[in-house]
Design a protein around this motif. Sequence first.
Motif, PDB file in Angstrom:
ATOM      1  N   ALA A 157       9.011  -7.501   0.422  1.00  0.00           N
ATOM      2  CA  ALA A 157       8.551  -8.524   1.234  1.00  0.00           C
ATOM      3  C   ALA A 157       7.165  -8.234   1.562  1.00  0.00           C
ATOM      4  O   ALA A 157       6.365  -9.070   1.766  1.00  0.00           O
ATOM      5  CB  ALA A 157       9.303  -8.325   2.553  1.00  0.00           C
ATOM      6  N   VAL A 158       6.603  -6.917   1.886  1.00  0.00           N
ATOM      7  CA  VAL A 158       5.331  -6.610   1.684  1.00  0.00           C
ATOM      8  C   VAL A 158       4.368  -7.020   0.554  1.00  0.00           C
ATOM      9  O   VAL A 158       3.384  -7.443   0.701  1.00  0.00           O
ATOM     10  CB  VAL A 158       5.169  -5.128   2.006  1.00  0.00           C
ATOM     11  N   LEU A 159       5.106  -6.834  -0.804  1.00  0.00           N
ATOM     12  CA  LEU A 159       4.223  -7.389  -1.735  1.00  0.00           C
ATOM     13  C   LEU A 159       4.212  -8.647  -1.705  1.00  0.00           C
ATOM     14  O   LEU A 159       3.085  -9.428  -1.871  1.00  0.00           O
ATOM     15  CB  LEU A 159       5.076  -6.932  -3.077  1.00  0.00           C
ATOM     16  N   GLU A 160       5.030  -9.548  -1.537  1.00  0.00           N
ATOM     17  CA  GLU A 160       5.074 -11.160  -1.216  1.00  0.00           C
ATOM     18  C   GLU A 160       4.186 -11.289  -0.124  1.00  0.00           C
ATOM     19  O   GLU A 160       3.241 -12.545  -0.272  1.00  0.00           O
ATOM     20  CB  GLU A 160       6.528 -11.722  -1.086  1.00  0.00           C
ATOM     21  N   LEU A 161       3.918 -10.618   0.907  1.00  0.00           N
ATOM     22  CA  LEU A 161       2.990 -10.988   1.964  1.00  0.00           C
ATOM     23  C   LEU A 161       1.382 -10.735   1.276  1.00  0.00           C
ATOM     24  O   LEU A 161       0.670 -11.582   1.699  1.00  0.00           O
ATOM     25  CB  LEU A 161       3.220 -10.153   3.014  1.00  0.00           C
ATOM     26  N   HIS A 162       1.432  -9.847   0.503  1.00  0.00           N
ATOM     27  CA  HIS A 162      -0.044  -9.711  -0.063  1.00  0.00           C
ATOM     28  C   HIS A 162      -0.265 -10.798  -0.860  1.00  0.00           C
ATOM     29  O   HIS A 162      -1.508 -11.247  -0.882  1.00  0.00           O
ATOM     30  CB  HIS A 162      -0.207  -8.202  -0.706  1.00  0.00           C
ATOM     31  N   LEU A 163       0.629 -11.314  -1.716  1.00  0.00           N
ATOM     32  CA  LEU A 163       0.161 -12.528  -2.613  1.00  0.00           C
ATOM     33  C   LEU A 163      -0.006 -13.685  -1.752  1.00  0.00           C
ATOM     34  O   LEU A 163      -0.816 -14.423  -2.241  1.00  0.00           O
ATOM     35  CB  LEU A 163       1.506 -12.610  -3.556  1.00  0.00           C
ATOM     36  N   LEU A 164       0.756 -13.869  -1.009  1.00  0.00           N
ATOM     37  CA  LEU A 164       0.598 -15.099   0.238  1.00  0.00           C
ATOM     38  C   LEU A 164      -0.723 -14.838   0.804  1.00  0.00           C
ATOM     39  O   LEU A 164      -1.421 -16.021   0.913  1.00  0.00           O
ATOM     40  CB  LEU A 164       1.645 -15.167   1.267  1.00  0.00           C
ATOM     41  N   SER A 165      -1.274 -13.711   1.176  1.00  0.00           N
ATOM     42  CA  SER A 165      -2.502 -13.391   2.050  1.00  0.00           C
ATOM     43  C   SER A 165      -3.726 -13.831   0.877  1.00  0.00           C
ATOM     44  O   SER A 165      -4.451 -14.402   1.345  1.00  0.00           O
ATOM     45  CB  SER A 165      -2.903 -11.999   2.313  1.00  0.00           C
ATOM     46  N   ARG A 166      -3.429 -13.442  -0.291  1.00  0.00           N
ATOM     47  CA  ARG A 166      -4.308 -13.947  -1.125  1.00  0.00           C
ATOM     48  C   ARG A 166      -4.521 -15.282  -1.473  1.00  0.00           C
ATOM     49  O   ARG A 166      -5.670 -15.942  -1.542  1.00  0.00           O
ATOM     50  CB  ARG A 166      -4.397 -13.098  -2.700  1.00  0.00           C
ATOM     51  N   ALA A 167      -3.453 -16.049  -1.495  1.00  0.00           N
ATOM     52  CA  ALA A 167      -3.269 -17.116  -1.690  1.00  0.00           C
ATOM     53  C   ALA A 167      -4.004 -17.986  -0.399  1.00  0.00           C
ATOM     54  O   ALA A 167      -5.038 -19.206  -0.454  1.00  0.00           O
ATOM     55  CB  ALA A 167      -2.003 -18.063  -1.766  1.00  0.00           C
ATOM     56  N   ILE A 168      -3.930 -17.437   0.733  1.00  0.00           N
ATOM     57  CA  ILE A 168      -4.427 -18.163   1.943  1.00  0.00           C
ATOM     58  C   ILE A 168      -5.769 -17.976   2.020  1.00  0.00           C
ATOM     59  O   ILE A 168      -6.789 -18.874   2.331  1.00  0.00           O
ATOM     60  CB  ILE A 168      -3.852 -17.271   3.231  1.00  0.00           C
TER      61      ILE A 168
END
Length: 214
Positions: free
Chosen positions: A8-19
Amino acid sequence: IRNPLNAAVLELHLLSRAIDRLGEPAVRSPMKTRVTIVESEIRRLERLLTEFLELARPRAPQREPVDLARVMAEVMDLEAEALASRSIQVERHLEPGCLALGDVEKLKQVVLNLVVNALDALPDGSSIGASTGGDALEVWLAVSDTGPGIEPTILAEIFDPFFTTKAAGTGLGLAIVRKIVDQHGGRIAVDTKRGEGTIVKIVLPRASGGPEPR
């Protein structure tokens, strides 16, 4: 549990980069804030899991000479920003040459849990004391505070697992302290007075061959 938390933390990092690639600041900013909140809560859950495992399935401690003054100083330096943000003064009385036989990381956890527990009880502008000392047979470290003290009716329960008086507390911090101290063959003394504060003292066997205090 830890594996899906890490995912979940890894996916959040990827989401943050997309944002970060979004063009509209008015859209980007609140989304980043929400991601930060979710990540913070996952980290909190991970810390709770670590505490629970430490209590339920503790790792056997290492056995080596540990300088208690150094342990205390490193933890207080680690917490310096949190202390400063609340204008809490720190009084250090660290006696050199106080060597315990034990596990440096576990003893750091003891000090950290005691400091965090004291912080939770203190109003802004209070003070915390950090001290070490010893004699020919034993060494000790102590964390004191000028908080409200502990009610005599609950004093016998504060080291029990899951006992807490804090709305968001887990009741594991002081239970872990007792578990680690027991692993080291030590003991805990609590001196508390309502309206004046609390001193928690951890007494451990002195490492053989270590220098005695002058």
